[in-house]
Design a protein around this motif. Structure first.
Motif, short mmCIF file in Angstrom:
data_model
loop_
_atom_site.label_atom_id
_atom_site.label_comp_id
_atom_site.label_asym_id
_atom_site.label_seq_id
_atom_site.Cartn_x
_atom_site.Cartn_y
_atom_site.Cartn_z
N SER A 195 -27.00 27.02 -4.83
CA SER A 195 -27.01 28.48 -4.71
C SER A 195 -27.56 28.91 -3.36
CB SER A 195 -27.83 29.09 -5.84
OG SER A 195 -28.01 30.48 -5.64
N SER A 196 -26.99 29.99 -2.83
CA SER A 196 -27.47 30.53 -1.55
C SER A 196 -28.78 31.29 -1.70
CB SER A 196 -26.40 31.46 -0.96
OG SER A 196 -26.13 32.54 -1.84
N GLN A 197 -29.24 31.51 -2.94
CA GLN A 197 -30.48 32.23 -3.18
C GLN A 197 -31.69 31.31 -3.23
OE1 GLN A 197 -30.25 35.53 -3.20
NE2 GLN A 197 -28.04 35.33 -3.00
N SER A 198 -31.50 30.05 -3.00
CA SER A 198 -32.60 29.10 -3.18
C SER A 198 -33.60 29.12 -2.04
CB SER A 198 -32.04 27.68 -3.32
OG SER A 198 -31.40 27.31 -2.11
N ILE A 199 -33.12 29.35 -0.80
CA ILE A 199 -33.95 29.37 0.42
C ILE A 199 -34.75 28.07 0.53
CG2 ILE A 199 -35.49 30.75 1.85
CD1 ILE A 199 -34.94 33.13 0.18
N GLY A 200 -34.05 26.97 0.45
CA GLY A 200 -34.68 25.69 0.69
C GLY A 200 -35.28 25.02 -0.51
N ALA A 201 -35.05 25.54 -1.71
CA ALA A 201 -35.62 24.93 -2.91
C ALA A 201 -34.71 23.83 -3.43
CB ALA A 201 -35.85 25.99 -3.99
N GLU A 202 -35.29 22.90 -4.16
CA GLU A 202 -34.52 21.83 -4.78
C GLU A 202 -33.79 22.38 -6.00
OE1 GLU A 202 -35.21 17.35 -6.68
OE2 GLU A 202 -36.90 18.70 -6.31
N GLN A 203 -32.50 22.06 -6.11
CA GLN A 203 -31.70 22.52 -7.25
C GLN A 203 -31.13 21.30 -7.97
OE1 GLN A 203 -28.84 25.56 -6.40
NE2 GLN A 203 -30.27 26.78 -5.20
N PHE A 204 -31.28 21.32 -9.29
CA PHE A 204 -30.92 20.17 -10.11
C PHE A 204 -29.56 20.36 -10.76
CE2 PHE A 204 -35.48 20.33 -9.85
CZ PHE A 204 -35.86 19.01 -9.72
N CYS A 205 -28.97 19.24 -11.09
CA CYS A 205 -27.74 19.21 -11.87
C CYS A 205 -27.91 18.09 -12.90
CB CYS A 205 -26.53 18.95 -10.96
SG CYS A 205 -24.95 19.39 -11.71
N ASN A 206 -28.07 18.48 -14.16
CA ASN A 206 -28.41 17.51 -15.20
C ASN A 206 -27.19 16.73 -15.65
OD1 ASN A 206 -31.11 18.31 -15.22
ND2 ASN A 206 -30.71 19.95 -16.69
N ILE A 207 -27.43 15.49 -16.01
CA ILE A 207 -26.39 14.60 -16.51
C ILE A 207 -26.40 14.67 -18.04
CG2 ILE A 207 -25.61 12.20 -16.62
CD1 ILE A 207 -26.99 11.80 -13.91
N SER A 208 -25.23 14.82 -18.63
CA SER A 208 -25.12 14.98 -20.07
C SER A 208 -25.65 13.75 -20.80
CB SER A 208 -23.67 15.25 -20.46
OG SER A 208 -23.53 15.27 -21.87
#
Length: 328
Positions: A195-208
């Motif tokens: 997301s462009s709203q993160s401003i440098g934060a780590e973003q996760f994508c969980n595995i099913s």
């Protein structure tokens, strides 16, 4: 309580006796009063066993306060088989498989290979140490530090001030490589969006959890889109989290040797460019000795060890030639 009830009963009995025979007062007027006494007696009988208890028995009924929340307990609730770690961390032994990754600016034709900076797990990756490739839909193949059962993947970009920088990854897929060349693979996540709203934060994508994924030792990030539709895609920091049965060693305090190493590097950086140039200051030394709090500039400008890079380059080239099928 018993003495108080006895006093009230005596007073009520006196009032009952004081009623005159010739006074027009009905017996029903006294019934509510009798019922109230019965109720008090019943309550007293109910409370009597507790009052009769010895102090030692009463103390046994007191429930002790629950222990403070422990992070390790939360981890054990998530994974009862092993520990959770970032297996794509360069400091733990992970490395980029350049032979099966897109060409990038960190691995120039002339110069030293610094590709593993994209795996250097740090709170904030610097802006000028990104893995950039101008290939269409570039891929980044990673040899994990340990075999894991994957749980989630993440991406983190360096911080920005106003708008998200062009060439920042927007969507990507991650697959598990089932062989050395990653020709046989199994999808882990698809269309992960940063997301462009993160401003440098780590973003996760969980595995099913429903995916029947075996223990894996290699993954491949496949970047599909970037912001600004730029021809260049720049990746700053990727992580792969998973379960492992191997204990993870965590150093919580500095030893004397680490303090001396950090103090020397800090002094050289600010006072002697010549000594700092020839000092042993690669990323492994700085992060393993926890020198970033003493000299944050040192950690931001650190490089991958040239000896380790050369060794991995030779091994990768040898294995590539050894396992490349001959073409007829």
């Amino acid at each position: 309580m018993v003495s108080s009830i006895n006093s009230r009963m005596i007073i009520l009995e006196r009032k009952t006796v004081s009623v005159k025979p010739n006074e027009e007062r009905k017996y029903e007027d006294l019934k509510p009063m009798e019922h109230s006494i019965d109720d008090v007696l019943k309550n007293m009988r109910m409370e009597q066993p507790i009052n009769d208890l010895n102090p030692s028995k009463t103390e046994e009924l007191i429930t002790p306060a629950p222990p403070p929340l422990n992070l390790s307990n939360n981890i054990s609730n998530i994974s009862k088989k092993g520990l959770i770690l970032n297996a794509a961390d360069y400091l733990r032994g992970a490395s980029v498989d350049n032979a099966h990754s897109s060409r990038s600016n960190l691995n120039p034709i002339i110069g030293y290979d610094q590709t593993n900076l994209v795996l250097l797990d740090r709170p904030q990756p610097p802006t000028h140490k990104a893995w950039c490739s101008n290939e269409h839909n570039p891929v980044l193949t990673i040899n994990l530090a340990k075999y894991i059962k994957p749980i989630s993947v993440s991406y983190q970009h360096s911080k920005w001030t106003h708008d998200i920088p062009m060439s920042t990854p927007r969507t990507y897929d991650v697959v598990a490589c089932l062989d050395f060349y990653c020709q046989n693979w199994k999808p882990l996540v698809s269309n992960c969006e940063y997301s462009s709203q993160s401003i440098g934060a780590e973003q996760f994508c969980n595995i099913s959890f429903h995916l029947n994924v075996p223990l894996i030792g290699k993954v491949q990030f496949r970047f599909k889109e970037n912001y600004g539709d730029s021809k260049m895609t720049c990746v700053h920091l990727v992580r792969v989290y998973g379960e492992t049965d191997t204990p993870v060693q965590v150093q919580t305090t500095k030893n004397l040797g680490s303090e001396e190493t950090c103090a020397d590097l800090k002094y050289y950086y600010y006072n002697s460019y010549f000594k700092y140039t020839f000092a042993k200051k690669n990323c492994s030394v700085l992060y393993e000795n926890d020198c970033c709090s003493d000299c944050p500039e040192c950690c931001e400008e650190c490089t991958i060890s040239l000896l380790i890079t050369f060794t991995k380059f030779c091994m990768s080239g040898w294995m590539s030639r050894a396992f490349t099928p001959t073409q007829s």
